[in-house]
Design a protein around this motif. Structure first.
Motif, short mmCIF file in Angstrom:
data_model
loop_
_atom_site.label_atom_id
_atom_site.label_comp_id
_atom_site.label_asym_id
_atom_site.label_seq_id
_atom_site.Cartn_x
_atom_site.Cartn_y
_atom_site.Cartn_z
N PHE A 170 0.84 -1.18 0.00
CA PHE A 170 0.00 0.00 0.00
C PHE A 170 0.88 1.24 0.00
O PHE A 170 1.86 1.31 0.76
CB PHE A 170 -0.92 0.00 1.23
CG PHE A 170 -1.75 -1.24 1.35
CD1 PHE A 170 -2.73 -1.53 0.42
CD2 PHE A 170 -1.54 -2.14 2.38
CE1 PHE A 170 -3.49 -2.67 0.52
CE2 PHE A 170 -2.29 -3.30 2.49
CZ PHE A 170 -3.27 -3.56 1.55
N GLU A 171 0.55 2.20 -0.84
CA GLU A 171 1.36 3.41 -0.97
C GLU A 171 1.05 4.39 0.16
O GLU A 171 -0.12 4.65 0.47
CB GLU A 171 1.13 4.07 -2.32
CG GLU A 171 1.70 3.25 -3.47
CD GLU A 171 1.51 3.92 -4.82
OE1 GLU A 171 2.51 4.03 -5.55
OE2 GLU A 171 0.38 4.33 -5.13
N LYS A 176 6.50 1.91 6.60
CA LYS A 176 7.22 1.19 7.66
C LYS A 176 8.16 0.14 7.08
O LYS A 176 9.07 -0.33 7.76
CB LYS A 176 6.22 0.52 8.61
CG LYS A 176 5.37 1.52 9.39
CD LYS A 176 4.42 0.78 10.32
CE LYS A 176 3.57 1.76 11.10
NZ LYS A 176 2.61 1.07 12.00
N ASN A 177 7.90 -0.29 5.85
CA ASN A 177 8.75 -1.28 5.18
C ASN A 177 8.91 -2.57 6.00
O ASN A 177 10.01 -3.11 6.14
CB ASN A 177 10.13 -0.70 4.87
CG ASN A 177 10.09 0.29 3.71
OD1 ASN A 177 9.25 0.17 2.82
ND2 ASN A 177 10.98 1.26 3.72
N GLU A 194 3.98 -1.49 3.50
CA GLU A 194 3.78 -0.12 3.00
C GLU A 194 4.99 0.30 2.18
O GLU A 194 6.11 -0.17 2.40
CB GLU A 194 3.59 0.84 4.17
CG GLU A 194 2.36 0.55 5.01
CD GLU A 194 2.26 1.43 6.23
OE1 GLU A 194 1.14 1.56 6.76
OE2 GLU A 194 3.30 2.00 6.63
N THR A 195 4.76 1.19 1.24
CA THR A 195 5.83 1.66 0.37
C THR A 195 5.48 3.02 -0.22
O THR A 195 4.31 3.41 -0.23
CB THR A 195 6.07 0.66 -0.79
OG1 THR A 195 7.18 1.10 -1.56
CG2 THR A 195 4.84 0.55 -1.68
N LEU A 203 12.35 -3.00 -5.22
CA LEU A 203 13.78 -2.92 -4.88
C LEU A 203 14.01 -3.31 -3.43
O LEU A 203 14.87 -4.14 -3.13
CB LEU A 203 14.30 -1.51 -5.15
CG LEU A 203 15.78 -1.27 -4.82
CD1 LEU A 203 16.67 -2.16 -5.69
CD2 LEU A 203 16.14 0.20 -5.00
N TYR A 204 13.23 -2.74 -2.54
CA TYR A 204 13.37 -3.04 -1.11
C TYR A 204 13.06 -4.51 -0.83
O TYR A 204 13.80 -5.19 -0.09
CB TYR A 204 12.42 -2.15 -0.30
CG TYR A 204 12.23 -2.62 1.12
CD1 TYR A 204 13.20 -2.37 2.09
CD2 TYR A 204 11.09 -3.34 1.49
CE1 TYR A 204 13.04 -2.83 3.38
CE2 TYR A 204 10.93 -3.80 2.78
CZ TYR A 204 11.89 -3.54 3.73
OH TYR A 204 11.73 -4.00 5.01
#
Length: 363
Positions: A170-171, A176-177, A194-195, A203-204
């Protein structure tokens, strides 16, 4: 996608599918990394629905050859951190023909060579909320397999592909990643995170969890190797038992006596099985401790439970007990035969010597 999420957490987001779909030289020959990537590029460019084909870091460090179980052993060059990515258009009609519908016709595919094993990531270019990422992995696998059937490369797949989980992002402005398990009941897992953007999420996600997925599929590839070896050992042993059990007493004895090559074959297969299991046990022990360098993230440790159980299973040793029994009987036959021959030879020599002495004394 949304049927995986508990109703209170249902939001607009985009999902990511994970699997292990990669490419190998079809003839099974070991080729160098330059020829390997050139052959992949050549065949993928023939697929009219592929666009934005990109190869990255293909000149990186050579790691090893991955042994993939097919009709024969296939050896796949593994170049650390190499990446192949492309966009793929598969119409709704074609997906239905293949037995799937993932919710979008425009798919993105990224193949990353993480440390242990190749891992692929599949997602919707348009970030559609109804996109089913797990289904998209299965659909892409089937579509590429069909397209590459008559090519010079082989589409390889190590299961489970898709990975038994959906990853939904969710953008938000301050992500919090972290992965949160929101699964309900048994079956496929569902994780949310979340991103700030899709590109940042991929990438993450790849950097943080790539090693875990890579180890997961490497262990499953070893597991497949063990299962194939076990099946061959059991089948060959069963055939040998039937061969020894049938026919006359003479033919049974003959079959036992001629079992040396069979015993050597089974011992070699068993040794390969033991070596693969030992590697599994070593990697699992190394990554299930409290070490800071372990490659299994705590959030995904659940998916390794079956692999841990398999690595400790010893049911495959039953066939080896039968083989040892056959070898004992074979050796016993030769020992008894040697004693018999020695006795006969002693008797014959004794008779000859006795006759010779009798003749000499009578003169």
């Amino acid at each position: 996608m949304n049927d995986l999420l508990p109703k209170p957490i249902e939001k607009i987001g985009f999902s990511l599918g994970v699997g292990s779909i990669f490419f190998a030289p079809k003839n099974g020959e070991i080729i160098d990394k330059k020829d390997y990537f050139e052959s992949i590029k050549k065949e993928l460019l023939k697929i009219e629905n592929i666009s934005k084909l990109k190869f990255s870091r293909t000149d990186g460090q050579f790691g090893c050859y991955i042994e993939y179980q097919h009709d024969e052993d296939i050896h796949v060059p593994h170049i650390y951190d190499a990446e192949i990515s492309f966009n793929l258009f598969v119409s709704r009609e074609k997906q239905k023909e293949l037995g799937f519908w993932c919710g979008d016709e425009n798919i993105s595919f990224i193949l990353s060579n993480h440390y242990y094993h190749p891992v692929c990531y599949v997602f919707s270019q348009e970030r559609k909320n109804e996109f089913d990422a797990s289904t998209s992995v299965a659909m892409v696998r089937q579509y590429l397999r069909e397209k590459l059937e008559d090519s010079d490369i082989l589409l390889c797949c190590v299961g489970p592909s898709p990975f038994h989980a959906e990853f939904i992002f969710f953008e938000t402005e301050e992500p919090k990643n972290e992965l949160q398990d929101v699964s309900e009941g048994f079956g496929y897992k569902a994780y949310i995170s979340e991103t700030k953007s899709l590109d940042e999420a991929i990438l993450y996600f790849s950097e943080k969890y790539g090693s875990t997925f890579s180890l997961f599929y490497h262990l499953h590839n070893l597991r497949s190797k063990c299962l194939n070896l076990q099946a061959a050992i059991v089948n060959d042993t069963q055939e040998k038992i039937e061969e020894i059990s049938s026919g006359s007493k003479f033919s049974k004895t003959k079959n036992i006596v001629s079992s040396e090559s069979f015993v050597d074959h089974i011992n070699m297969s068993s040794l390969r099985d033991i070596m693969a299991r030992s590697e599994m046990i070593s990697l699992i022990d190394e990554n299930f401790n409290e070490s800071q360098n372990k490659d299994i993230n705590d959030e995904l440790e659940f998916h390794f439970r079956d692999l841990v159980r398999f690595s400790k299973d010893a049911s495959h040793m039953a066939a080896m007990d039968i083989v040892r029994n056959i070898e004992t009987r074979r050796q016993s036959f030769f020992q008894n035969f040697s004693v018999l021959v020695a006795g006969l030879m002693g008797g014959i020599l004794g008779a000859i010597l006795g006759s010779t002495l009798t003749i000499m004394l009578s003169k």
